[in-house]
Design a protein around this motif. Structure first.
Motif, PDB file in Angstrom:
ATOM      1  N   HIS A 355       0.832  -1.212   0.000  1.00 14.99           N
ATOM      2  CA  HIS A 355       0.000   0.000   0.000  1.00 14.99           C
ATOM      3  C   HIS A 355       0.863   1.258   0.000  1.00 14.99           C
ATOM      4  CE1 HIS A 355      -3.933  -2.008   1.621  1.00 14.99           C
ATOM      5  NE2 HIS A 355      -3.491  -2.538   0.500  1.00 14.99           N
ATOM      6  N   ILE A 358       2.223   1.922  -3.486  1.00 15.89           N
ATOM      7  CA  ILE A 358       1.166   2.474  -4.348  1.00 15.89           C
ATOM      8  C   ILE A 358       0.959   3.950  -4.029  1.00 15.89           C
ATOM      9  CG2 ILE A 358      -1.279   2.320  -4.953  1.00 15.89           C
ATOM     10  CD1 ILE A 358      -1.098  -0.685  -4.193  1.00 15.89           C
ATOM     11  N   ALA A 379      -0.307   1.886 -10.869  1.00 19.27           N
ATOM     12  CA  ALA A 379       0.479   1.896  -9.632  1.00 19.27           C
ATOM     13  C   ALA A 379       0.380   0.552  -8.915  1.00 19.27           C
ATOM     14  CB  ALA A 379       0.002   3.026  -8.725  1.00 19.27           C
ATOM     15  N   VAL A 380      -0.811  -0.046  -8.903  1.00 11.90           N
ATOM     16  CA  VAL A 380      -0.997  -1.349  -8.244  1.00 11.90           C
ATOM     17  C   VAL A 380      -0.195  -2.425  -8.964  1.00 11.90           C
ATOM     18  CG1 VAL A 380      -2.677  -3.162  -7.733  1.00 11.90           C
ATOM     19  CG2 VAL A 380      -3.253  -0.772  -7.276  1.00 11.90           C
ATOM     20  N   TYR A 400      -8.679   0.181  -2.473  1.00 12.86           N
ATOM     21  CA  TYR A 400      -7.820   1.365  -2.299  1.00 12.86           C
ATOM     22  C   TYR A 400      -8.624   2.646  -2.487  1.00 12.86           C
ATOM     23  CZ  TYR A 400      -3.046   3.099  -1.855  1.00 12.86           C
ATOM     24  OH  TYR A 400      -1.904   3.681  -1.384  1.00 12.86           O
TER      25      TYR A 400
END
Length: 609
Positions: A355, A358, A379-380, A400
């Motif tokens: 996390h 990201i 990004a993930v 997210y």
């Protein structure tokens, strides 16, 4: 990795020939095939595409595959038109006029008339290229079964990218001035290739998105090109993520992130494949690099690439090609066993660190503009490093958005067409929901795990201790040097005043007249002429001299002042042949170790970026 080209009417002949079984080196059927929900609606899904296939030609023209029905009007047309341009000699600003009546009287004799041709867009060519290390691995496979396994991994990754494009990039426009976007079903023609034009290994696939999409009512309309261009990078990330995940799970290879230059994205490399080997199998890339300069624009770079492109070699001897590639691998030290089965179990995902990665990526991106959902998905996929499937990544995106992002509404503005002599006006083209990091998301950027906190503290202590050690050593060295200078001055004074003889002076300052053999050293020590410490030093003195001589020879070898052959043929005073050989072996090992450390440092820098 995904590049895209826009195909205009009259420029599609190259793609009509792609169904030919030419320069392929795979056992898999080289012909193209149709994919997508739109292809299923037209009942051609998964059917093969032959060379000069009439169905593909008809689809380029906006017709049904059998050519009996026009799917959309104006799909295949071209028309000539004229523009007039005026360049201000002071500001170099270019003014364009689309109609002669709009040209001011003062400029009528100063404008330049240019004839141009408008050609409608018939398709979009998405090229999914495997990272070079994957193509190299494919070329070095020891047997056909492993080679086909790697090729099928590439094809499965391409299919995932097609599914993503079909779901997220296929939109048509409706309503007044096309302000409403409607989801559509796309038609794709896909061709798989395995070599470059220079006959280097290069797994890549052409995904042709025909410029026709079917909305919910079954009406065929042109696709929105902006949506396709917006999703091209994300489609490439989907392809790359699926391919990377398969390589790690099925073959056990270890991969690492490899950022592009200037932060323009990220790809991956494979541990155990040297950059020299990848470079040697990238002849086409080297040709283009030799023709371009940093000052060139993207269009100029593409033009240079097209100029240097040679015709395909249609007569390829597959066995000779693979033999050549295998020889290149042997020359660069490639070993299949050192690349595969290195990762026996996949690295466990640490949720908070994932996390944080990201959030860090999104924070850098949102400095320029609000975040689109594709930015979040990119990004993930980038942070997961192939450990998440496409479906798992999409689920994480939804989670997210709920926990760490807040939605914002963004208006998309477009220019309104006005008369040439009127000021530019803008209108709202569409409204889009974008995202920004909320307070919890911003906290994630600063998050550190317990292990990272402990390591950071330990690293600080270790660095401080090393600095203190260096200071102590420096002080000891300076003190020793000062003592030596003081001793020399004292001996000089004693000799000048007649308190010691010349023999004693040379003995104390240069060691002359002292015993050399073991017997004489023992006798001198027995009669108290030298101390035990002096006796020990004299016994080790030849060893110290040999060490100094070896260090000097090693320095000459490293700086290339002398070659290995010259050193082996020369007689070195004070050194035995075995000691000379020891110097050569040590320098060779240091060079190999240094090159390995340099490669590791380069890879570490790529990981940090």
């Amino acid at each position: 990795m995904n590049s895209i080209g826009i195909i205009h009417a009259g420029r599609e002949d190259y793609y009509n020939k792609l169904g030919k079984e030419d320069y392929y080196t795979s056992e898999i059927d080289p012909r193209g095939s149709f994919h997508g929900r739109g292809a299923a609606r037209l009942r051609i899904e998964n059917t093969k595409i032959q060379q000069q296939d009439e169905r593909l030609k008809h689809l380029f023209q906006g017709k049904s595959p059998d050519g009996t029905t026009t799917l959309r009007q104006g799909a295949y047309q071209s028309r000539d038109y004229t523009i007039w341009t005026y360049t201000n000699p002071d500001t170099q600003k270019v003014q364009t006029f689309r109609a002669e009546k709009h040209i001011p009287e003062a400029l009528k004799d100063k404008v330049t008339e240019t004839k141009k041709t408008y050609r409608s867009v018939v398709a979009y060519d998405n090229v999914m290229s495997a990272p070079k290390d994957v193509s190299v691995l494919w070329s070095q496979a020891p047997n056909n079964a492993l080679r086909e396994q790697l090729h099928r991994m590439h094809i499965r990754a391409v299919n995932d990218a097609i599914a993503y494009l079909d779901q997220h990039a296929c939109y048509t426009r409706a309503g007044h001035n096309g302000t409403t976007h409607e989801k559509a079903e796309g038609v794709f023609a896909v061709f798989h290739h395995t070599t470059s034009r220079e006959l280097d290994p290069q797994l890549h696939s052409h995904i042709l998105m025909l410029n026709v999409g079917f909305n919910e009512q079954g009406e065929a309309r042109a696709l929105d090109g902006k949506k396709i261009l917006d999703q091209r990078y994300t489609a490439g990330m989907v392809y790359q993520n699926t391919l990377r995940r398969q390589l790690e799970q099925e073959l056990g290879v270890k991969t690492y992130n490899r950022p592009f230059e200037k932060g323009k994205g990220i790809t991956f490399g494979i541990e155990g494949i040297s950059t020299d080997l990848s470079r040697a199998m990238s002849t086409r890339a080297q040709q283009i690099e030799a023709r371009i300069t940093p000052e060139m624009s993207g269009a100029q770079v593409r033009a240079e690439a097209l100029k240097s492109r040679k015709p395909k070699d249609l007569q390829v001897n597959t066995a000779q090609l693979f033999a050549k590639w295998q020889q290149q691998g042997d020359d660069h030290g490639f070993r299949w066993a050192k690349v595969v089965n290195r990762q026996h179990r996949q690295e466990k995902i640490q949720v908070q660190k994932l996390h944080r990665s990201i959030a860090t990526s999104l924070q850098c991106k949102q400095k320029d503009r609000p975040l689109q959902e594709s930015h979040l998905f990119n990004a993930v996929l980038g942070a997961s490093k192939g450990r998440l499937s496409t479906q798992q990544a999409q689920q994480l995106v939804e989670t997210y958005k709920t926990q760490y992002l807040r939605p914002v509404t963004v208006n998309t503005l477009v220019k309104e067409r006005t008369a040439d002599n009127q000021p530019t006006r803008y209108k709202v083209d569409a409204q889009e929901t974008c995202y920004q990091l909320n307070a919890e998301g911003k906290k994630l950027v600063e998050y550190k795990s317990l292990q990272e906190t402990l390591w950071s503290g330990a690293k600080t202590v270790i660095t401080w201790h090393q600095q203190q050690r260096r200071k102590v050593r420096q002080q000891e060295y300076l003190k020793k040097k000062a003592d030596h200078r003081q001793f020399n001055r004292r001996m000089t004074m004693l000799y000048a005043t007649g308190n010691i003889t010349r023999r004693q002076y040379l003995q104390f300052t240069q060691g002359k007249g002292l015993p050399q053999s073991e017997f004489s050293i023992t006798v001198y020590q027995a009669f108290g002429l030298i101390s035990k410490k002096q006796a020990d030093y004299l016994r080790q003195k030849p060893h110290y001299a040999a060490q100094r001589q070896q260090r000097l020879l090693a320095w000459e070898l490293r700086t290339k002042r002398i070659s290995v052959e010259e050193l082996e043929s020369r007689k070195i005073t004070g050194l035995t042949p075995a000691q000379v050989k020891e110097v050569i072996t040590k320098v060779t090992e240091q060079k190999t170790s240094s090159a390995s450390r340099g490669y590791e440092r380069q890879r570490e820098r790529e990981r940090e970026r």
